[in-house]
Design a protein around this motif. Structure first.
Motif, PDB file in Angstrom:
ATOM      1  N   GLN A  99     -32.020   1.290 -37.196  1.00 12.68           N
ATOM      2  CA  GLN A  99     -30.787   0.849 -36.528  1.00 12.68           C
ATOM      3  C   GLN A  99     -30.026   2.157 -36.247  1.00 12.68           C
ATOM      4  O   GLN A  99     -29.132   1.865 -35.318  1.00 12.68           O
ATOM      5  CB  GLN A  99     -29.823   0.088 -37.466  1.00 12.68           C
ATOM      6  CG  GLN A  99     -30.615  -1.435 -37.614  1.00 12.68           C
ATOM      7  CD  GLN A  99     -30.245  -2.468 -36.522  1.00 12.68           C
ATOM      8  OE1 GLN A  99     -29.625  -2.072 -35.651  1.00 12.68           O
ATOM      9  NE2 GLN A  99     -31.149  -3.250 -36.434  1.00 12.68           N
ATOM     10  N   SER A 103     -27.771  -9.918 -38.776  1.00 13.28           N
ATOM     11  CA  SER A 103     -27.319 -10.033 -37.118  1.00 13.28           C
ATOM     12  C   SER A 103     -26.716 -11.361 -37.089  1.00 13.28           C
ATOM     13  O   SER A 103     -27.509 -12.372 -37.051  1.00 13.28           O
ATOM     14  CB  SER A 103     -28.146  -9.582 -36.475  1.00 13.28           C
ATOM     15  OG  SER A 103     -27.788  -9.547 -35.199  1.00 13.28           O
ATOM     16  N   THR A 156     -26.129  -0.285 -41.111  1.00 10.61           N
ATOM     17  CA  THR A 156     -27.575  -0.365 -40.456  1.00 10.61           C
ATOM     18  C   THR A 156     -28.217  -1.397 -41.291  1.00 10.61           C
ATOM     19  O   THR A 156     -28.958  -2.157 -40.832  1.00 10.61           O
ATOM     20  CB  THR A 156     -28.449   0.872 -40.767  1.00 10.61           C
ATOM     21  OG1 THR A 156     -28.667   0.908 -42.100  1.00 10.61           O
ATOM     22  CG2 THR A 156     -27.852   1.973 -40.101  1.00 10.61           C
ATOM     23  N   ASN A 171     -18.605   3.604 -27.033  1.00 14.95           N
ATOM     24  CA  ASN A 171     -18.271   2.316 -26.283  1.00 14.95           C
ATOM     25  C   ASN A 171     -16.650   2.061 -26.381  1.00 14.95           C
ATOM     26  O   ASN A 171     -16.329   1.244 -26.813  1.00 14.95           O
ATOM     27  CB  ASN A 171     -18.909   1.205 -26.966  1.00 14.95           C
ATOM     28  CG  ASN A 171     -19.166  -0.068 -25.867  1.00 14.95           C
ATOM     29  OD1 ASN A 171     -18.926   0.198 -24.884  1.00 14.95           O
ATOM     30  ND2 ASN A 171     -19.127  -1.100 -26.594  1.00 14.95           N
ATOM     31  N   ALA A 213     -24.501   5.032 -28.725  1.00 14.05           N
ATOM     32  CA  ALA A 213     -24.360   4.163 -27.870  1.00 14.05           C
ATOM     33  C   ALA A 213     -22.983   3.632 -27.992  1.00 14.05           C
ATOM     34  O   ALA A 213     -21.902   3.372 -27.527  1.00 14.05           O
ATOM     35  CB  ALA A 213     -25.190   3.224 -27.296  1.00 14.05           C
ATOM     36  N   GLY A 214     -22.813   3.131 -29.447  1.00  8.78           N
ATOM     37  CA  GLY A 214     -21.698   2.216 -29.890  1.00  8.78           C
ATOM     38  C   GLY A 214     -20.559   3.150 -30.131  1.00  8.78           C
ATOM     39  O   GLY A 214     -19.459   3.032 -29.906  1.00  8.78           O
ATOM     40  N   TYR A 222     -18.677   0.478 -32.943  1.00 12.35           N
ATOM     41  CA  TYR A 222     -18.836   1.415 -33.963  1.00 12.35           C
ATOM     42  C   TYR A 222     -17.754   2.679 -33.529  1.00 12.35           C
ATOM     43  O   TYR A 222     -17.167   3.422 -34.323  1.00 12.35           O
ATOM     44  CB  TYR A 222     -20.189   2.093 -33.936  1.00 12.35           C
ATOM     45  CG  TYR A 222     -20.336   3.157 -35.019  1.00 12.35           C
ATOM     46  CD1 TYR A 222     -20.635   2.902 -36.354  1.00 12.35           C
ATOM     47  CD2 TYR A 222     -20.387   4.616 -34.711  1.00 12.35           C
ATOM     48  CE1 TYR A 222     -20.938   3.995 -37.098  1.00 12.35           C
ATOM     49  CE2 TYR A 222     -20.630   5.648 -35.650  1.00 12.35           C
ATOM     50  CZ  TYR A 222     -20.954   5.139 -36.614  1.00 12.35           C
ATOM     51  OH  TYR A 222     -21.228   6.289 -37.845  1.00 12.35           O
ATOM     52  N   GLY A 240     -22.107  -6.779 -33.307  1.00 13.31           N
ATOM     53  CA  GLY A 240     -23.127  -5.518 -32.944  1.00 13.31           C
ATOM     54  C   GLY A 240     -22.242  -4.400 -32.979  1.00 13.31           C
ATOM     55  O   GLY A 240     -21.368  -4.116 -33.348  1.00 13.31           O
ATOM     56  N   TRP A 241     -23.441  -3.010 -32.593  1.00 16.43           N
ATOM     57  CA  TRP A 241     -22.918  -1.872 -32.704  1.00 16.43           C
ATOM     58  C   TRP A 241     -21.932  -1.417 -31.620  1.00 16.43           C
ATOM     59  O   TRP A 241     -21.245  -0.200 -31.643  1.00 16.43           O
ATOM     60  CB  TRP A 241     -24.103  -0.767 -32.610  1.00 16.43           C
ATOM     61  CG  TRP A 241     -24.977  -0.995 -33.831  1.00 16.43           C
ATOM     62  CD1 TRP A 241     -26.097  -1.818 -33.935  1.00 16.43           C
ATOM     63  CD2 TRP A 241     -24.833  -0.067 -34.918  1.00 16.43           C
ATOM     64  NE1 TRP A 241     -26.685  -1.512 -35.311  1.00 16.43           N
ATOM     65  CE2 TRP A 241     -25.994  -0.620 -36.052  1.00 16.43           C
ATOM     66  CE3 TRP A 241     -23.914   0.779 -35.348  1.00 16.43           C
ATOM     67  CZ2 TRP A 241     -25.945   0.087 -36.933  1.00 16.43           C
ATOM     68  CZ3 TRP A 241     -23.694   1.201 -36.551  1.00 16.43           C
ATOM     69  CH2 TRP A 241     -24.965   1.007 -37.385  1.00 16.43           C
ATOM     70  N   ASN A 245     -29.066   2.936 -32.537  1.00 22.06           N
ATOM     71  CA  ASN A 245     -27.993   2.396 -31.832  1.00 22.06           C
ATOM     72  C   ASN A 245     -26.582   3.015 -31.967  1.00 22.06           C
ATOM     73  O   ASN A 245     -25.563   2.581 -31.380  1.00 22.06           O
ATOM     74  CB  ASN A 245     -27.881   0.947 -32.150  1.00 22.06           C
ATOM     75  CG  ASN A 245     -28.997   0.081 -32.044  1.00 22.06           C
ATOM     76  OD1 ASN A 245     -29.590   0.125 -30.937  1.00 22.06           O
ATOM     77  ND2 ASN A 245     -29.616  -0.729 -33.096  1.00 22.06           N
TER      78      ASN A 245
END
Length: 579
Positions: free
Chosen positions: A238, A360, A353, A248, A244-245, A111, A107-108, A241
């Protein structure tokens, strides 16, 4: 291409700027010569030798430096080259392989590690150029001045990093699938790609210029294809996202393959042995004092050789030279940021993306993910374009890998042994290029292992070797460069971060490998955990080594920075927080 015998360019008129800048900047016409590469021959023996004082670089265990004026400064658009080769080396590694796979699987939320890794490598790569810009010597010569052990250590580690032609194999898999041969029939294409790379080096009298032009063309093709792809393939959503990534920080899935992740960190950029080429390419291009060092010419074209001197150059810290240094450092950073950092962020994010949209949760390796999961879901036009981008990215990376390994290793071998033995530098280059090409062909022909595993092994080694050379680089640039040439405190802290960043994940990798049944090893005592607490007894020893390296690096470089303060008159003219 310039072969002027002028050592300072004082005959050059202002570059359209204010009169006070006439001693700093080149004219448009002269600066444009840097679009190829620039060499200024000098009467080396007739130059004054720099004294062992605080105003000049420390010779340590090497010979003395010769004094010449720092050349005038061209515009940043004239300097594009070394970072373009570095970007080409990155496109087929982290940017289209490791990071898209990591985001597809996890998942992102990861990132943040990508963009932090890219910015970290920006500081690493420009610090690797600093010694070359200041002295004309490669970073390997700087390491040799510390200890003769280090260049040979990095050569061996570099071979284990780049000696497996996984990128050629991966690109060949993509091309075989693209033309309908089936990805399993990639061996012949892989061999042909290695031969093509070897032949390209014979295309011109200056080896560096050939490599740069090919890599710039491949880079432009890959970036243009990726930008078009994101708008027509349906993965642009995509991008929502990404924010937020990106914030994180510190999030790491517990069951993540640490070897793949460390490879991703190393390949958030070129990584490993390839990064060490940045200074050598800068010397070949003619950055700063590197313009007085010779370039490697093609021995089969009968070109007159240019001498690469064993000991480099330095400049007197006059007001004129200090202003030139400040501007050289500014344009070198701009060249690397605008070419390398921006290019990586664009291409890699687009690739992520696509992987997140179509693959996924995949359990495939990166190459299989693209060929068996993503591309089958696309129409013919999108599939064609994605095949093209992937192949260009992988081929450009293999091209840069051959170039990087050969150029770095020739520098180490020639300075460590060949110069005293009377070897001819261009012939050493051609000889090692031929041997390395034949080695790659042999590994491909034997089908030693599947391409993805080779890439993971090489990438993990790349990340691990960045730990010691980050520490060595910041120690060298603070203890052996005078005040006006030293990195500013902001960069010193950035390199402390880089050393700790790669050291932490290297310790995790070592512990993970030593306690992994898949590798035939099962030593729980060597286990290392993400939070350190809960590691095995041997794991705690590894963490202690990590701590000692970090403390030593910070102490040596910080102490040297403080001791240098106030030793050079008007050093503030060239220094600053991010100097």
């Amino acid at each position: 291409m310039s072969d002027s015998n002028e050592t300072n360019g004082d005959d050059i008129a202002p570059d359209g700027g204010a009169a006070q800048d006439s001693d700093v900047f080149m004219t448009e016409e002269v600066g444009a010569e840097y679009r190829d590469s620039v060499y200024r021959g000098v009467d080396y023996d007739g130059l004054e030798t720099a004294p062992e004082t605080a105003e000049y670089p420390s010779t340590s265990k090497g010979g003395r430096f010769k004094i010449a004026d720092l050349p005038k400064v061209p515009k940043v658009r004239h300097l594009v080259g070394p970072s373009a080769i570095m970007l080409g080396a990155s496109l087929g590694s982290g940017e289209t392989q490791f990071w898209p796979l990591l985001v597809a699987q996890n998942g992102w939320g990861l990132y943040w590690a990508f963009w932090v890794g890219v910015l970290t490598q920006f500081f690493i790569n420009t610090e690797l150029q600093r010694w070359t810009l200041a002295t004309g010597e490669s970073i390997f010569r700087a390491f040799e001045r510390i200890s003769r052990f280090w260049p040979w250590f990095f050569l061996v580690a570099g071979f284990f990093h780049l000696g497996w032609p996984g990128w050629a194999a991966g690109g060949s898999e993509v091309l075989a699938a693209w033309v309908g041969l089936g990805p399993e029939n990639w061996v012949g294409i892989g061999i042909a790609s290695m031969v093509l790379i070897w032949l390209s080096y014979l295309a011109g009298p200056l080896v560096y210029n050939v490599v740069e032009r090919i890599q710039v063309a491949l880079m432009i093709g890959a970036i243009a294809g990726a930008v078009v792809l994101v708008f027509i393939i349906g993965s642009a959503g995509q991008l929502a996202n990404v924010p937020a990534g990106a914030v994180n920080f510190g999030a790491l899935p517990e069951d993540m393959d640490i070897a793949v992740f460390l490879g991703g960190l190393a390949y958030a950029g070129a990584g490993g042995y390839i990064n060490l080429s940045q200074g050598v390419w800068a010397r070949e291009k003619g950055f700063g004092m590197g313009t007085y060092q010779g370039r490697i010419k093609n021995p089969l074209r009968g070109a007159d050789p240019e001498e690469v001197h064993e000991n480099g150059f330095t400049f007197e810290p006059t007001d004129k030279n200090l202003r030139r240094w400040r501007e050289w450092w500014r344009v070198v950073q701009q060249e690397h940021f605008l070419t390398f950092v921006v290019g990586l962020l664009v291409v890699a994010t687009i690739a992520m993306t696509i992987a997140a949209e179509f693959a996924s949760g995949t359990d495939q390796g990166a190459i299989s993910m693209w060929l068996t999961v993503v591309i089958p879901e696309m129409d013919a036009v999108n599939a064609f374009l994605l095949y093209a981008v992937l192949f260009i990215a992988l081929f450009s990376t293999q091209y840069a890998i051959v170039e990087s390994f050969v150029r770095n290793s020739v520098d180490i071998i020639y300075e460590g042994y060949g110069r005293q033995a009377g070897w001819n530098l261009p012939r050493v280059f051609l000889g090692l290029l031929t041997v390395f090409t034949l080695w790659g062909i042999g590994i491909i022909a034997l089908q030693f292992q599947q391409p993805w595993l080779l890439l993971v092994i090489g990438a993990a080694i790349a990340g691990a070797m960045m730990w010691p050379y980050n520490a060595l680089t910041i120690i060298n640039n603070t203890t052996r460069l005078p005040e006006h040439l030293q990195p500013g405190w902001g960069r010193v802290v950035a390199m402390w971060w880089a050393t700790g960043f790669f050291g932490y994940f290297t310790v995790l990798l070592i512990g993970g490998v030593l306690n992994n049944a898949e590798y035939g090893l099962s030593y729980p005592v060597m286990e290392t955990t993400l939070g350190v607490v809960g590691s095995g007894a041997g794991g705690y020893v590894l963490w202690l080594v990590f701590l000692l390296v970090q403390v030593y690096t910070m102490y040596r470089s910080g102490r040297a920075k403080l001791q240098a303060s106030g030793n050079v008159a008007n050093a503030d003219e060239a220094s600053g927080f991010l100097a």
